[in-house]
Each structure stands twice: as structure tokens, then as C-alpha cells.
Scaffold this motif. Structure first.
Motif, short mmCIF file in Angstrom:
data_model
loop_
_atom_site.label_atom_id
_atom_site.label_comp_id
_atom_site.label_asym_id
_atom_site.label_seq_id
_atom_site.Cartn_x
_atom_site.Cartn_y
_atom_site.Cartn_z
N GLY A 163 6.68 4.58 7.97
CA GLY A 163 5.53 4.48 8.56
C GLY A 163 5.49 3.97 9.75
N THR A 164 4.78 4.74 10.87
CA THR A 164 4.98 4.13 12.10
C THR A 164 3.42 3.82 12.58
OG1 THR A 164 4.47 6.44 13.32
CG2 THR A 164 6.80 5.73 12.50
N GLY A 165 3.48 2.89 13.78
CA GLY A 165 2.29 2.37 14.28
C GLY A 165 1.97 3.04 15.67
N GLY A 166 0.93 2.43 16.43
CA GLY A 166 0.41 2.83 17.56
C GLY A 166 -0.85 3.63 17.59
N TYR A 167 -2.04 3.30 18.11
CA TYR A 167 -2.91 4.32 18.16
C TYR A 167 -2.90 5.61 18.82
CZ TYR A 167 -5.68 -0.10 17.18
OH TYR A 167 -5.79 -1.22 16.32
N GLY A 168 -3.21 6.58 18.04
CA GLY A 168 -2.90 8.10 18.29
C GLY A 168 -1.21 8.37 18.13
N GLN B 257 -0.24 3.14 2.67
CA GLN B 257 -0.06 2.71 3.92
C GLN B 257 -1.31 1.66 4.24
OE1 GLN B 257 0.08 6.09 6.62
NE2 GLN B 257 1.51 5.01 7.97
N LEU B 258 -0.74 0.44 4.88
CA LEU B 258 -1.80 -0.45 5.70
C LEU B 258 -2.03 0.00 6.97
CD1 LEU B 258 0.14 -3.60 4.71
CD2 LEU B 258 -2.40 -3.02 3.88
N THR B 259 -3.20 -0.43 7.26
CA THR B 259 -3.60 -0.43 8.81
C THR B 259 -3.78 -1.86 9.34
OG1 THR B 259 -6.03 -0.25 7.94
CG2 THR B 259 -5.01 1.76 8.41
N TRP B 260 -3.73 -1.82 10.53
CA TRP B 260 -3.54 -3.09 11.26
C TRP B 260 -4.83 -3.78 11.10
CZ3 TRP B 260 -3.12 -4.04 17.12
CH2 TRP B 260 -2.60 -5.23 17.60
N ARG B 261 -5.84 -3.15 11.63
CA ARG B 261 -7.13 -4.18 11.92
C ARG B 261 -8.41 -3.43 11.25
NH1 ARG B 261 -6.36 -6.00 18.26
NH2 ARG B 261 -6.32 -8.12 17.68
N ALA B 262 -8.01 -2.18 10.63
CA ALA B 262 -9.34 -1.33 9.98
C ALA B 262 -9.61 -1.72 8.84
CB ALA B 262 -8.59 0.04 10.30
N LEU C 6 -6.91 4.79 13.99
CA LEU C 6 -5.97 4.08 12.96
C LEU C 6 -4.76 3.73 13.46
CD1 LEU C 6 -7.05 5.53 9.54
CD2 LEU C 6 -8.00 3.48 10.59
N PHE C 7 -4.10 2.37 13.38
CA PHE C 7 -3.04 1.84 13.81
C PHE C 7 -2.14 1.54 12.43
CE2 PHE C 7 -0.70 -0.40 17.40
CZ PHE C 7 0.43 -0.88 16.60
N GLY C 8 -1.21 2.36 12.20
CA GLY C 8 -0.45 2.25 10.83
C GLY C 8 0.44 1.06 10.89
N GLU C 9 0.55 0.58 9.46
CA GLU C 9 1.25 -0.50 9.25
C GLU C 9 2.45 -0.26 8.14
OE1 GLU C 9 1.73 -3.57 10.70
OE2 GLU C 9 0.49 -3.37 12.37
N GLY C 10 2.69 -1.31 7.32
CA GLY C 10 3.38 -1.15 6.04
C GLY C 10 3.32 0.05 5.17
N ILE C 11 4.20 0.43 4.56
CA ILE C 11 4.14 1.43 3.42
C ILE C 11 4.78 1.20 2.40
CG2 ILE C 11 3.65 3.39 5.25
CD1 ILE C 11 6.79 4.11 4.08
N THR C 12 4.27 1.82 1.30
CA THR C 12 5.38 1.60 0.04
C THR C 12 5.04 2.68 -0.93
OG1 THR C 12 6.20 -0.08 -1.46
CG2 THR C 12 3.74 0.13 -1.53
N VAL C 13 6.09 3.00 -1.71
CA VAL C 13 5.75 4.21 -2.63
C VAL C 13 5.79 3.75 -3.90
CG1 VAL C 13 6.79 6.25 -3.56
CG2 VAL C 13 7.16 5.70 -0.95
N LEU C 14 4.85 3.73 -4.96
CA LEU C 14 4.64 3.21 -6.14
C LEU C 14 4.19 4.26 -7.03
CD1 LEU C 14 4.77 0.81 -8.33
CD2 LEU C 14 2.55 0.22 -7.34
N GLY C 15 4.98 4.67 -7.98
CA GLY C 15 4.25 5.67 -8.85
C GLY C 15 4.09 6.98 -8.17
#
Ligand SMILES: [Ca+2]
Length: 260
Positions: free
Chosen positions: A54-59, A97-102, A83-92
């Protein structure tokens, strides 16, 4: 006797103040794989022969799926430019994928990376992992939050303390052998956290992992931890780093020279 008692008590109090429950570790590089310098890495996980990033940065935020063996890009999703991407995880069957401030936790279908739903979270999103049944995320504070993966409802919160002091700015996370490993933002180290108590049991010093000649103006902080379930290999990287490294973690006292 009385004097001895007083002195002994004082000595014991001093030992209690200075003793640390945190094991100190250093590292040895075992292997490295190339990574795009354009990846502002916020989330990293290896599962079933796939590397999810997962990568971050607007756009510029993405969810990327690579074949781990040869690094071929198999699937990709671009996030909305706001949306500014943050951490990811695969479950099932899902990828989160988290977003920073949204205040959104994005949920994808694992089979084809199709977006399914966005769940609500109350504040910022930083790092994300899971313990097999609950999502675990950080928000830039010293706390870890345990969530129901279906509803994103908080089920538990733990404060992360190292020798009694809060460890703030917990960033990318990884569940390894029943513990949570966490990057600490703007520090070249990873802390190992007991998820039951929040106590930091280990601290891995990763200073010098990316050699100075490999650093460019765009090179950012250490961030990204992934364990390969097939062989237990531990991979770490950073934001806009050219490499992912497989490292061996070794007690600091037994450390030899750092391998290159
Ligand atoms: Ca991770």
C-alpha cells in the motif's frame, strides 16, 4: 543493620529505575529485492506467494499486488486523489487499506482487488495488521486499536509503553509469532509489542540499513515490515527506498559487523 537496610533499599530502587525490560537487537542483511523508488510505502504484507504493497501520497496512493518470487506486478488499484493511503492487511478474502485523515478503512475483494466498501474509523489511520480474527491499527499515537473486521468497531485498545513511557508515532505494523512489530515514525527502529499488555519487549536498531550512497533527496523514513509465512523470512523497507531487505534479527550484545 539499619544503615545497610537503607543503602540496600536505595540500591534496589536505583536498579528498578535503570533496568530495562526491553531486549535490544541489531540486524544482519540476508538478501534484498528491488523496489520502486516511487513507492511511498505505507503497508506491506506477504501471503500465499504474493507481496501486497500500500502506498501513500495524494494522487499517488495505490494498492499493489506482486508475485513475490519475481516481482511481477499482477494487479493494481488507484485510490481516489483525495485519499492518502496508509497501512494494509490481508485477512480472509478481503484486503483492508487505511486512509490517513479521511476516516475511512477501505475494503477490497482479495481475488481481484475490487473495492467493496469503506468502513468508518474515528481518527487518523497509520499502520495496519491483524491477529487472525481482529484488525489491529495505529493512528500516530502510542495506542493500538483492535477492530472487528466486519464493522470496524473497536473491541480493545492498548497503550504501548517502553519501560513505562509511551511510544508515540507507531507506524507500519506486522503480526509476527504472536507479537506486534511496529515501525516508529522518524526513528530507524522497530519495536516488538506484547499485544496483551502493550509492553515493548524488544527494540531493533535498523540504523544504517539503507547505505548513504543509496539515499536520494526523495528517500524517506524506514517503514514497512512483512513476514513471509512460508519460511519466516522478515522483510523490511522504507518510503521511496530502492530495496526491500530480508534481515536476521540478532541480540545487540552478540552483534558482529553489519553485513552489506
Ligand atoms: Ca506489515
Amino acid at each position: 543493620m539499619k544503615a545497610c537496610h537503607l543503602i540496600c533499599s536505595a540500591l534496589l530502587a536505583l536498579v528498578a529505575l535503570t533496568a530495562s525490560a526491553t531486549e535490544r537487537y541489531t540486524f544482519k542483511i540476508l538478501e534484498k529485492k528491488p523496489q520502486s523508488r516511487s513507492h511511498f510505502v505505507q503497508g506491506l504484507q506477504i501471503i500465499d506467494g504474493m507481496l501486497f504493497v500500500g502506498t501513500g501520497g495524494y494522487g499517488q496512493s495505490r494498492l499493489l499486488q506482486y508475485r513475490f518470487t519475481d516481482g511481477e506486478l499482477l494487479a493494481e488499484q488507484r485510490l481516489h486523489p483525495r485519499l492518502f493511503g496508509e497501512g494494509i492487511t490481508v485477512l480472509g478474502e478481503h484486503i483492508y487499506q487505511l486512509t490517513w485523515r479521511a476516516r475511512r478503512l477501505l475494503v477490497y475483494r482479495r481475488a481481484d482487488l475490487q473495492p467493496l466498501v469503506a468502513l468508518s474509523i474515528p481518527g487518523q489511520g497509520w499502520g495496519l495488521t491483524h491477529n487472525g480474527s481482529q484488525l489491529i491499527y495505529s493512528d500516530g499515537s502510542h495506542r493500538l486499536y483492535f477492530l472487528d473486521p466486519d464493522t470496524a468497531q473497536r473491541q480493545r485498545t492498548v497503550a504501548v509503553l517502553e519501560d513505562g513511557m509511551p511510544v508515540a508515532r507507531l507506524n507500519e505494523l506486522e503480526w509476527i509469532d504472536g507479537a506486534v512489530w511496529a515501525n516508529v515514525w522518524q526513528e530507524d527502529r522497530i519495536v516488538i509489542i506484547d499485544p496483551a499488555t502493550g509492553e515493548v519487549t524488544g527494540s531493533i536498531d535498523l540504523q544504517g540499513l539503507l547505505p548513504l550512497p543509496e539515499r536520494e533527496p526523495s528517500t524517506d523514513v524506514l517503514n514497512g515490515i512483512a513476514v513471509n509465512p512460508e519460511d519466516g523470512g522478515i522483510w523490511v523497507t522504507g518510503k521511496n527506498w530502492p530495496w526491500m531487505y530480508r534481515i536476521e534479527v540478532r541480540p545487540a550484545t552478540a552483534a558482529g559487523p553489519v553485513s552489506r
